[in-house]
Design a protein around this motif. Structure first.
Motif, short mmCIF file in Angstrom:
data_model
loop_
_atom_site.label_atom_id
_atom_site.label_comp_id
_atom_site.label_asym_id
_atom_site.label_seq_id
_atom_site.Cartn_x
_atom_site.Cartn_y
_atom_site.Cartn_z
N ARG A 77 14.15 -12.22 5.75
CA ARG A 77 15.53 -11.87 6.12
C ARG A 77 16.35 -13.15 6.07
NH1 ARG A 77 16.26 -9.12 11.65
NH2 ARG A 77 18.37 -8.88 10.84
N ALA A 78 17.11 -13.29 5.02
CA ALA A 78 17.88 -14.52 4.85
C ALA A 78 18.94 -14.66 5.92
CB ALA A 78 18.54 -14.53 3.47
N THR A 79 19.10 -15.86 6.41
CA THR A 79 20.20 -16.17 7.32
C THR A 79 21.05 -17.25 6.67
OG1 THR A 79 19.11 -17.99 8.47
CG2 THR A 79 18.63 -15.75 9.26
N LEU A 80 22.22 -17.48 7.23
CA LEU A 80 23.10 -18.51 6.68
C LEU A 80 22.42 -19.87 6.71
CD1 LEU A 80 26.53 -17.39 8.21
CD2 LEU A 80 25.63 -16.94 5.92
N ARG A 81 21.55 -20.05 7.68
CA ARG A 81 20.85 -21.34 7.81
C ARG A 81 19.79 -21.55 6.73
NH1 ARG A 81 18.71 -21.47 13.77
NH2 ARG A 81 17.62 -23.25 12.90
N ASP A 82 19.50 -20.52 5.96
CA ASP A 82 18.53 -20.66 4.87
C ASP A 82 19.17 -21.17 3.59
OD1 ASP A 82 16.88 -17.67 6.02
OD2 ASP A 82 16.25 -19.75 6.29
N ALA A 83 20.47 -21.35 3.59
CA ALA A 83 21.14 -21.89 2.40
C ALA A 83 20.68 -23.33 2.20
CB ALA A 83 22.65 -21.84 2.58
N ALA A 84 20.03 -23.57 1.05
CA ALA A 84 19.40 -24.86 0.81
C ALA A 84 18.95 -24.92 -0.64
CB ALA A 84 18.19 -25.05 1.73
N VAL A 85 18.44 -26.09 -1.03
CA VAL A 85 17.77 -26.21 -2.33
C VAL A 85 16.27 -26.06 -2.08
CG1 VAL A 85 17.33 -27.66 -4.33
CG2 VAL A 85 19.58 -27.71 -3.21
N TYR A 86 15.63 -25.16 -2.80
CA TYR A 86 14.22 -24.89 -2.63
C TYR A 86 13.44 -25.46 -3.82
CZ TYR A 86 15.31 -21.86 1.26
OH TYR A 86 15.72 -21.39 2.49
N TYR A 87 12.42 -26.25 -3.48
CA TYR A 87 11.62 -26.93 -4.50
C TYR A 87 10.21 -26.37 -4.54
CZ TYR A 87 15.21 -30.60 -4.13
OH TYR A 87 16.39 -31.30 -4.10
N CYS A 88 9.75 -26.05 -5.72
CA CYS A 88 8.38 -25.62 -5.97
C CYS A 88 7.65 -26.80 -6.61
CB CYS A 88 8.41 -24.41 -6.90
SG CYS A 88 6.83 -23.88 -7.59
N LEU A 101 4.38 -36.65 -4.03
CA LEU A 101 5.00 -35.41 -4.50
C LEU A 101 6.12 -35.72 -5.48
CD1 LEU A 101 5.35 -33.37 -1.20
CD2 LEU A 101 3.74 -32.96 -3.05
N THR A 102 6.20 -34.93 -6.53
CA THR A 102 7.26 -35.08 -7.52
C THR A 102 8.20 -33.88 -7.41
OG1 THR A 102 5.78 -36.25 -9.01
CG2 THR A 102 7.79 -35.32 -9.97
N PHE A 103 9.46 -34.16 -7.12
CA PHE A 103 10.45 -33.10 -6.95
C PHE A 103 11.19 -32.86 -8.25
CE2 PHE A 103 10.68 -32.29 -2.35
CZ PHE A 103 9.89 -33.32 -1.87
N GLY A 104 11.36 -31.58 -8.60
CA GLY A 104 12.21 -31.23 -9.73
C GLY A 104 13.62 -30.98 -9.23
N SER A 105 14.36 -30.15 -9.94
CA SER A 105 15.76 -29.91 -9.56
C SER A 105 15.91 -28.73 -8.61
CB SER A 105 16.62 -29.71 -10.80
OG SER A 105 16.05 -28.73 -11.63
N GLY A 106 14.88 -27.91 -8.47
CA GLY A 106 14.90 -26.85 -7.48
C GLY A 106 15.86 -25.71 -7.75
N THR A 107 15.90 -24.76 -6.81
CA THR A 107 16.82 -23.62 -6.85
C THR A 107 17.77 -23.73 -5.67
OG1 THR A 107 15.22 -22.11 -7.86
CG2 THR A 107 17.05 -21.12 -6.65
N ARG A 108 19.04 -23.73 -5.96
CA ARG A 108 20.04 -23.77 -4.89
C ARG A 108 20.31 -22.33 -4.45
NH1 ARG A 108 23.40 -27.54 -3.04
NH2 ARG A 108 22.85 -28.93 -4.75
N LEU A 109 19.95 -22.03 -3.21
CA LEU A 109 20.14 -20.69 -2.66
C LEU A 109 21.42 -20.65 -1.84
CD1 LEU A 109 19.10 -17.80 -2.01
CD2 LEU A 109 18.00 -18.79 0.01
#
Lengths: 113, 115
Positions: A77-88, A101-109
């Motif tokens: 259940r997404a909340t406003l506080r979940d707005a972030a960049v998510y990295y796999c 750890l190597t970070f890519g560009s991620g998904t901006r939610l």
């Protein structure tokens, strides 16, 4: 290092589930799948990780495809506080620990009220 | 149990000055990692240290940048003779061990502005 591919951005509505995909077609059998997120103006935050089986914790669920070539982070259940960049991120089991750890560009939610 | 503490949160330096960024890992964590994030970009690994040792500095610029993690006290990232291009957010993370199925804990970062 095996590469991951994520969409640049996704949108969701508040209180709805969000499925964030990640492709990792060159994953090796001993690579762990990690997810982190970075909220605005903060450092990254560990979310979840898994190897083969689906995983659940208080923050999210991780669904791993049977062939392990893709995975999905699920926010129930997404909340406003979940707005972030998510990295796999993939992390090798046989890593001697000399690689960070190597970070890519991620998904901006983005989460809409 | 305090998390990873970084200070200062914001640092302004004039071109040519030195910047010293501090990172106190979580209690019991002996592995420290520094990352840099330029505006609107992703995190780039800089250096990985264990107490008194540099394990991997493959991401560190060859000049002006150095890092240490002494037996006592915080880890320090030092940037000499700063230039405008050094303006970025610098994040520190810590972990208790090297094994890959363990998450890192990140600090809130130091935002360096070079004027």
């Amino acid at each position: 290092d095996a590469k991951t591919t994520q969409p640049n951005s996704m949108e969701s509505n508040e209180e709805e589930p969000v499925h964030l995909p990640c492709n990792h077609s060159t994953i090796s059998g001993t690579d762990y799948i990690h997810w982190y997120r970075q909220l605005p103006s903060q450092g990254p935050e560990y979310v979840i990780h898994g190897l083969t089986s689906n995983v659940n914790n208080r923050m999210a669920s991780l669904a791993i495809a049977e062939d392990r070539k893709s995975s999905t982070l699920i926010l129930h259940r997404a909340t406003l506080r979940d707005a972030a960049v998510y990295y796999c991120i993939l992390r090798a089991l046989m890593d001697t620990g000399r690689r960070a750890l190597t970070f890519g560009s991620g998904t901006r939610l983005q989460v809409q009220p | 149990n305090a998390g990873v503490m970084q200070n200062p949160r914001h640092l302004v330096r004039r071109r040519g000055q030195e910047a010293r960024l501090r990172c106190s890992p979580m209690k019991g964590h002996s592995h420290v990692y520094w990352y840099r994030q330029l505006p609107e970009e992703g995190l780039k690994f800089m250096v990985y240290l264990q107490k008194e040792n540099i394990i991997d500095e493959s991401g560190m610029p060859k000049e002006r940048f150095s890092a240490e993690f002494p037996k006592e006290g915080p880890s320090i990232l030092r940037i000499q003779q700063v230039v405008r291009g050094d303006s970025a957010a610098y994040f520190c993370a810590s972990s208790p061990r090297r094994i890959p199925n363990y998450g890192y804990t990140f600090g809130s970062g130091t935002r360096l502005t070079v004027v």
